[in-house]
Design a protein around this motif. Structure first.
Motif, PDB file in Angstrom:
ATOM      1  N   ILE A  17      -7.618 -44.159 -11.676  1.00 41.23           N
ATOM      2  CA  ILE A  17      -8.771 -43.306 -11.395  1.00 41.23           C
ATOM      3  C   ILE A  17      -9.760 -43.465 -12.549  1.00 41.23           C
ATOM      4  N   LEU A  18     -10.995 -43.813 -12.221  1.00 40.19           N
ATOM      5  CA  LEU A  18     -12.066 -43.893 -13.210  1.00 40.19           C
ATOM      6  C   LEU A  18     -12.962 -42.681 -13.034  1.00 40.19           C
ATOM      7  N   VAL A  19     -13.161 -41.944 -14.123  1.00 47.43           N
ATOM      8  CA  VAL A  19     -14.064 -40.785 -14.126  1.00 47.43           C
ATOM      9  C   VAL A  19     -15.199 -41.129 -15.079  1.00 47.43           C
ATOM     10  N   THR A  20     -16.406 -41.196 -14.537  1.00 45.34           N
ATOM     11  CA  THR A  20     -17.557 -41.573 -15.347  1.00 45.34           C
ATOM     12  C   THR A  20     -18.651 -40.522 -15.229  1.00 45.34           C
ATOM     13  N   PRO A 128       0.422 -43.302 -12.936  1.00 46.05           N
ATOM     14  CA  PRO A 128      -1.030 -43.122 -12.816  1.00 46.05           C
ATOM     15  C   PRO A 128      -1.765 -43.233 -14.155  1.00 46.05           C
ATOM     16  N   VAL A 129      -2.980 -43.752 -14.081  1.00 46.46           N
ATOM     17  CA  VAL A 129      -3.865 -43.851 -15.250  1.00 46.46           C
ATOM     18  C   VAL A 129      -5.225 -43.294 -14.839  1.00 46.46           C
ATOM     19  N   ILE A 130      -5.707 -42.339 -15.613  1.00 49.53           N
ATOM     20  CA  ILE A 130      -7.040 -41.787 -15.425  1.00 49.53           C
ATOM     21  C   ILE A 130      -7.855 -42.216 -16.635  1.00 49.53           C
ATOM     22  N   LEU A 131      -8.961 -42.908 -16.387  1.00 47.48           N
ATOM     23  CA  LEU A 131      -9.802 -43.417 -17.462  1.00 47.48           C
ATOM     24  C   LEU A 131     -11.144 -42.704 -17.449  1.00 47.48           C
ATOM     25  N   VAL A 132     -11.596 -42.298 -18.623  1.00 48.66           N
ATOM     26  CA  VAL A 132     -12.900 -41.647 -18.786  1.00 48.66           C
ATOM     27  C   VAL A 132     -13.851 -42.663 -19.416  1.00 48.66           C
ATOM     28  N   SER A 133     -15.066 -42.734 -18.892  1.00 47.74           N
ATOM     29  CA  SER A 133     -16.052 -43.659 -19.435  1.00 47.74           C
ATOM     30  C   SER A 133     -17.444 -43.080 -19.258  1.00 47.74           C
ATOM     31  N   ASN A 134     -18.317 -43.372 -20.198  1.00 44.17           N
ATOM     32  CA  ASN A 134     -19.701 -42.916 -20.093  1.00 44.17           C
ATOM     33  C   ASN A 134     -20.522 -43.882 -19.260  1.00 44.17           C
ATOM     34  N   GLU A 135     -21.435 -43.322 -18.520  1.00 45.72           N
ATOM     35  CA  GLU A 135     -22.434 -44.104 -17.804  1.00 45.72           C
ATOM     36  C   GLU A 135     -23.662 -44.088 -18.705  1.00 45.72           C
ATOM     37  N   VAL A 136     -23.901 -45.200 -19.407  1.00 43.35           N
ATOM     38  CA  VAL A 136     -24.949 -45.212 -20.434  1.00 43.35           C
ATOM     39  C   VAL A 136     -26.225 -45.911 -20.001  1.00 43.35           C
ATOM     40  N   GLY A 137     -26.246 -46.511 -18.834  1.00 49.52           N
ATOM     41  CA  GLY A 137     -27.394 -47.317 -18.442  1.00 49.52           C
ATOM     42  C   GLY A 137     -28.425 -46.619 -17.594  1.00 49.52           C
ATOM     43  N   ARG A 163     -13.744 -51.805 -10.059  1.00 49.22           N
ATOM     44  CA  ARG A 163     -13.246 -52.713  -9.022  1.00 49.22           C
ATOM     45  C   ARG A 163     -11.745 -52.570  -8.811  1.00 49.22           C
ATOM     46  N   VAL A 164     -10.987 -52.341  -9.902  1.00 51.37           N
ATOM     47  CA  VAL A 164      -9.527 -52.239  -9.757  1.00 51.37           C
ATOM     48  C   VAL A 164      -9.069 -50.798  -9.550  1.00 51.37           C
ATOM     49  N   ALA A 165      -9.969 -49.850  -9.743  1.00 50.34           N
ATOM     50  CA  ALA A 165      -9.613 -48.436  -9.577  1.00 50.34           C
ATOM     51  C   ALA A 165      -9.434 -48.101  -8.101  1.00 50.34           C
ATOM     52  N   HIS A 166      -8.491 -47.223  -7.841  1.00 48.68           N
ATOM     53  CA  HIS A 166      -8.283 -46.721  -6.482  1.00 48.68           C
ATOM     54  C   HIS A 166      -9.287 -45.621  -6.166  1.00 48.68           C
ATOM     55  N   GLU A 167      -9.709 -44.907  -7.201  1.00 55.01           N
ATOM     56  CA  GLU A 167     -10.713 -43.859  -7.060  1.00 55.01           C
ATOM     57  C   GLU A 167     -11.702 -43.962  -8.207  1.00 55.01           C
ATOM     58  N   VAL A 168     -12.970 -43.665  -7.911  1.00 52.28           N
ATOM     59  CA  VAL A 168     -14.009 -43.560  -8.937  1.00 52.28           C
ATOM     60  C   VAL A 168     -14.747 -42.259  -8.671  1.00 52.28           C
ATOM     61  N   GLU A 169     -14.914 -41.457  -9.714  1.00 47.57           N
ATOM     62  CA  GLU A 169     -15.655 -40.208  -9.616  1.00 47.57           C
ATOM     63  C   GLU A 169     -16.780 -40.210 -10.639  1.00 47.57           C
TER      64      GLU A 169
END
Length: 180
Positions: A17-20, A128-137, A163-169
């Motif tokens: 899961i990517l949370v941006t 499970p892996v939940i990744l946090v990332s900033n949307e800087v653009g 692309r590899v995440a099952h979910e993106v929020e």
């Protein structure tokens, strides 16, 4: 997706899961809530480095906000290795990809092979892996080459992980929006 068996015997679907979102958007709090909802021990993979008083205060605030019940693993550079070493122990929350990328670039490392190692590691995770990332653009074009290079690299890194995440929020003003 793979199934992971936890020590308590329950089986869950392993997912990425990517949370941006932007700075102070609520993405870390949302990601923590997602991790708390999963069974097993909760592992927090920290990418920040406490190199000055302001960053130490930020880290302390994050620890206090998170509360009890987290196992912290520090991985300012070897994020793929950290994920592999703790796989199977419970859900992992990586906070955050932006600081990880910054650490790589400040050390003069080529971030692209590191990103490929990370993407490969994510593909083989059982828990499970939940990744946090900033949307800087989404703001103005930075006025210097380093800042522009960082903004571009962050965008490309987010795309690779998405692309590899099952979910993106995408989190805006504390409100998550499901993108994928």
């Amino acid at each position: 997706m793979q199934l992971a068996l936890y020590p308590q015997g329950e089986t869950v679907l392993a997912q990425i899961i990517l949370v941006t979102g932007g700075a102070r958007s609520g993405k870390s709090s949302h990601a923590e809530a997602r991790a708390r909802a999963l069974p097993g021990a909760r592992l927090y993979i920290a990418t920040a480095r406490a190199e000055d008083a302001e960053m130490r205060a930020r880290i302390a605030r994050h620890v206090a906000d998170r509360g009890e019940g987290w196992i912290t693993i520090e991985a300012p550079i070897d994020l793929a290795g950290a994920l592999d070493r703790c796989d199977g122990r419970g859900p992992r929350l990586v906070d955050c990809l932006t600081l990880w990328l910054s650490n790589l670039m400040l050390e003069g490392r080529d971030w692209e092979p590191e990103a490929e190692h990370l993407v490969a590691a994510l593909a083989r995770q059982k828990s499970p892996v939940i990744l946090v990332s900033n949307e800087v653009g989404m703001g103005i074009v930075p006025d210097n080459a380093l800042a522009r290079a960082f903004r571009d690299a962050q965008g490309w890194l987010n795309q690779r992980v998405a692309r590899v995440a099952h979910e993106v929020e995408f989190v805006v003003s504390g409100l998550p929006m499901r993108v994928k």
